[in-house]
Motif scaffolding. Structure first.
Motif, PDB file in Angstrom:
ATOM      1  N   ASP A 134     107.816  98.665  12.478  1.00 63.71           N
ATOM      2  CA  ASP A 134     107.967 100.107  12.664  1.00 63.71           C
ATOM      3  C   ASP A 134     106.429 100.372  13.081  1.00 63.71           C
ATOM      4  N   LEU A 135     105.753  99.410  13.962  1.00 62.64           N
ATOM      5  CA  LEU A 135     104.490  99.789  14.402  1.00 62.64           C
ATOM      6  C   LEU A 135     104.746 100.784  15.374  1.00 62.64           C
ATOM      7  N   LEU A 136     105.698 100.621  16.404  1.00 68.32           N
ATOM      8  CA  LEU A 136     105.900 101.461  17.578  1.00 68.32           C
ATOM      9  C   LEU A 136     107.174 102.522  17.284  1.00 68.32           C
ATOM     10  N   THR A 137     107.939 101.896  16.510  1.00 67.24           N
ATOM     11  CA  THR A 137     109.280 102.799  16.277  1.00 67.24           C
ATOM     12  C   THR A 137     109.429 103.176  14.875  1.00 67.24           C
ATOM     13  N   PRO A 138     109.543 104.381  14.477  1.00 65.48           N
ATOM     14  CA  PRO A 138     109.754 104.890  13.094  1.00 65.48           C
ATOM     15  C   PRO A 138     111.062 104.119  12.301  1.00 65.48           C
ATOM     16  N   TRP A 139     110.557 103.771  10.982  1.00 68.49           N
ATOM     17  CA  TRP A 139     111.707 103.193  10.237  1.00 68.49           C
ATOM     18  C   TRP A 139     113.129 103.901  10.222  1.00 68.49           C
ATOM     19  N   GLU A 140     112.914 105.207  10.317  1.00 64.52           N
ATOM     20  CA  GLU A 140     114.338 106.224  10.431  1.00 64.52           C
ATOM     21  C   GLU A 140     115.144 105.788  11.574  1.00 64.52           C
ATOM     22  N   THR A 141     114.479 105.468  12.474  1.00 58.83           N
ATOM     23  CA  THR A 141     115.369 105.016  13.855  1.00 58.83           C
ATOM     24  C   THR A 141     115.533 103.654  13.548  1.00 58.83           C
ATOM     25  N   ILE A 142     114.909 102.730  13.214  1.00 61.21           N
ATOM     26  CA  ILE A 142     115.600 101.528  13.035  1.00 61.21           C
ATOM     27  C   ILE A 142     116.632 101.486  12.102  1.00 61.21           C
ATOM     28  N   ALA A 143     116.736 102.180  11.126  1.00 61.94           N
ATOM     29  CA  ALA A 143     117.598 102.184  10.030  1.00 61.94           C
ATOM     30  C   ALA A 143     118.752 102.590  10.717  1.00 61.94           C
ATOM     31  N   LYS A 144     118.829 103.622  11.531  1.00 62.82           N
ATOM     32  CA  LYS A 144     119.914 104.216  12.178  1.00 62.82           C
ATOM     33  C   LYS A 144     120.747 103.201  13.058  1.00 62.82           C
ATOM     34  N   ARG A 145     119.918 102.362  13.801  1.00 72.35           N
ATOM     35  CA  ARG A 145     120.393 101.561  15.100  1.00 72.35           C
ATOM     36  C   ARG A 145     120.960 100.385  13.944  1.00 72.35           C
ATOM     37  N   LEU A 146     120.490 100.005  12.789  1.00 74.47           N
ATOM     38  CA  LEU A 146     120.903  98.721  12.035  1.00 74.47           C
ATOM     39  C   LEU A 146     122.201  99.537  11.395  1.00 74.47           C
ATOM     40  N   ASP A 147     122.459 100.665  11.153  1.00 75.29           N
ATOM     41  CA  ASP A 147     123.915 101.017  10.556  1.00 75.29           C
ATOM     42  C   ASP A 147     124.680 101.074  11.388  1.00 75.29           C
ATOM     43  N   LEU A 148     124.448 101.606  12.755  1.00 73.43           N
ATOM     44  CA  LEU A 148     125.401 101.912  13.691  1.00 73.43           C
ATOM     45  C   LEU A 148     125.978 100.463  14.449  1.00 73.43           C
ATOM     46  N   ALA A 149     124.914  99.496  14.448  1.00 75.23           N
ATOM     47  CA  ALA A 149     125.326  98.415  15.132  1.00 75.23           C
ATOM     48  C   ALA A 149     126.178  97.753  14.099  1.00 75.23           C
ATOM     49  N   ALA A 150     125.918  97.681  12.770  1.00 77.02           N
ATOM     50  CA  ALA A 150     126.912  97.225  11.840  1.00 77.02           C
ATOM     51  C   ALA A 150     128.254  97.713  11.677  1.00 77.02           C
ATOM     52  N   GLN A 151     128.341  99.065  11.961  1.00 81.13           N
ATOM     53  CA  GLN A 151     129.550 100.018  11.927  1.00 81.13           C
ATOM     54  C   GLN A 151     130.435  99.443  13.328  1.00 81.13           C
ATOM     55  N   ALA A 152     129.717  98.956  14.178  1.00 79.32           N
ATOM     56  CA  ALA A 152     130.338  98.885  15.586  1.00 79.32           C
ATOM     57  C   ALA A 152     130.655  97.296  15.704  1.00 79.32           C
ATOM     58  N   ASP A 153     130.371  96.689  14.291  1.00 75.27           N
ATOM     59  CA  ASP A 153     130.782  95.041  14.127  1.00 75.27           C
ATOM     60  C   ASP A 153     130.074  94.334  15.300  1.00 75.27           C
ATOM     61  N   PHE A 154     128.920  94.647  15.619  1.00 77.39           N
ATOM     62  CA  PHE A 154     128.218  93.769  16.617  1.00 77.39           C
ATOM     63  C   PHE A 154     127.617  92.456  15.900  1.00 77.39           C
ATOM     64  N   CYS A 155     127.532  91.475  16.578  1.00 78.10           N
ATOM     65  CA  CYS A 155     126.553  90.570  15.965  1.00 78.10           C
ATOM     66  C   CYS A 155     125.066  90.880  16.259  1.00 78.10           C
ATOM     67  N   ILE A 156     124.177  90.701  15.499  1.00 80.35           N
ATOM     68  CA  ILE A 156     122.809  91.502  15.284  1.00 80.35           C
ATOM     69  C   ILE A 156     121.651  90.271  15.228  1.00 80.35           C
ATOM     70  N   CYS A 157     120.595  90.412  16.224  1.00 79.62           N
ATOM     71  CA  CYS A 157     119.496  89.324  16.106  1.00 79.62           C
ATOM     72  C   CYS A 157     118.299  90.340  15.711  1.00 79.62           C
ATOM     73  N   LEU A 158     117.686  90.100  14.753  1.00 75.50           N
ATOM     74  CA  LEU A 158     116.586  90.784  14.412  1.00 75.50           C
ATOM     75  C   LEU A 158     115.235  90.012  14.734  1.00 75.50           C
ATOM     76  N   TYR A 159     114.287  90.661  15.191  1.00 78.99           N
ATOM     77  CA  TYR A 159     113.006  90.169  15.548  1.00 78.99           C
ATOM     78  C   TYR A 159     112.016  90.996  14.538  1.00 78.99           C
TER      79      TYR A 159
END
Length: 242
Positions: A134-159
């Motif tokens: 979250d150095l350059l991206t707010p945690w709230e934005t990251i959390a939303k992306r995680l939530d929506l990616a999970a709902q869409a049943d994407f495979c997810i790679c975390l850096y």
């Protein structure tokens, strides 16, 4: 006036492309973050070096740009792929007012691809790559992306899954993913991809929540179809359903 922005891959010489090596050889100056410069030290020789520590990315790009404007051929090196959380975008931004500068981006093996190969084939279908920093991206934005990616049943790679200041971020991410993904979803981690001391492990999403990782670790979360075959993560593409 030439600027190369070079993805050097995970770090092992055998995973650096011939095109990347050729660009370094053609350059008068090699620039980069200190850790990444160490990975290409054997190829730099007696060339001039421009290196800065972490969080001085803009300064690094400006120094490289100014050297190129003086007529030098400059190579900016980045870990993985220069266009995936690398320096390619920033270099284009810094050089926006200098159309006379030629910028050539040279791709490299990013952690998502390098780590996936170690674990098997977890990214065979649609997937999302998300950084937990979250150095350059707010945690709230990251959390939303995680939530929506999970709902869409994407495979997810975390850096960037964890650091000293973000010790619980992977745990927080897993809690979000567990709202939409099953606890037994196959997952995996790879540390030091392509480098000495490479380590990998396969686990469930529930187990991943309590796994210790660091900034050198890349995390993979499967989708609802991902399974473990002989210890390897495999996400079917769907050929058997045709």
């Amino acid at each position: 006036m030439k600027l190369y922005v070079i993805g050097i891959g995970p770090g092992g010489a055998d995973q650096m492309t011939p095109r990347a090596l050729d660009a370094i050889r053609k350059s008068d100056i090699v620039a980069g973050y200190t850790v990444y410069m160490d990975l290409v030290r054997d190829y730099i020789g007696d060339k001039e070096i421009l290196q800065t520590p972490m969080r001085q990315e803009i300064d690094r790009c400006v120094q490289a740009r100014d050297a190129a404007l003086r007529g030098k051929t400059v190579a900016m090196v980045c870990s993985g792929d220069a266009g995936v959380y690398g320096m390619a975008g920033l270099m284009h931004e810094v050089c926006a007012a200098y159309p006379e500068l030629e910028i050539e981006v040279i791709p490299g093996i990013t952690a998502a691809c390098g780590g996936a190969a170690v674990l098997g084939a977890p990214l065979m279908h649609d997937f999302a790559v998300i950084s937990l920093s979250d150095l350059l991206t707010p945690w709230e934005t990251i959390a939303k992306r995680l939530d929506l990616a999970a709902q869409a049943d994407f495979c997810i790679c975390l850096y960037n899954p964890s650091s000293r200041k973000r010790a619980d971020y992977l745990q927080k991410a897993c809690d979000i993913l567990l709202k939409s993904k099953a606890a037994d979803t196959p997952c995996g981690t790879v540390r030091n991809i392509g480098r000495d001391g490479e380590q990998h492990a396969v686990c469930t999403l529930a187990q991943l929540r309590d796994t210790n990782v660091d900034m050198f670790t890349t995390v993979f979360i499967g989708n609802s179809q991902t399974r473990v075959i002989h210890g390897k993560l495999v996400t079917p593409r769907g050929y058997e359903n045709k």
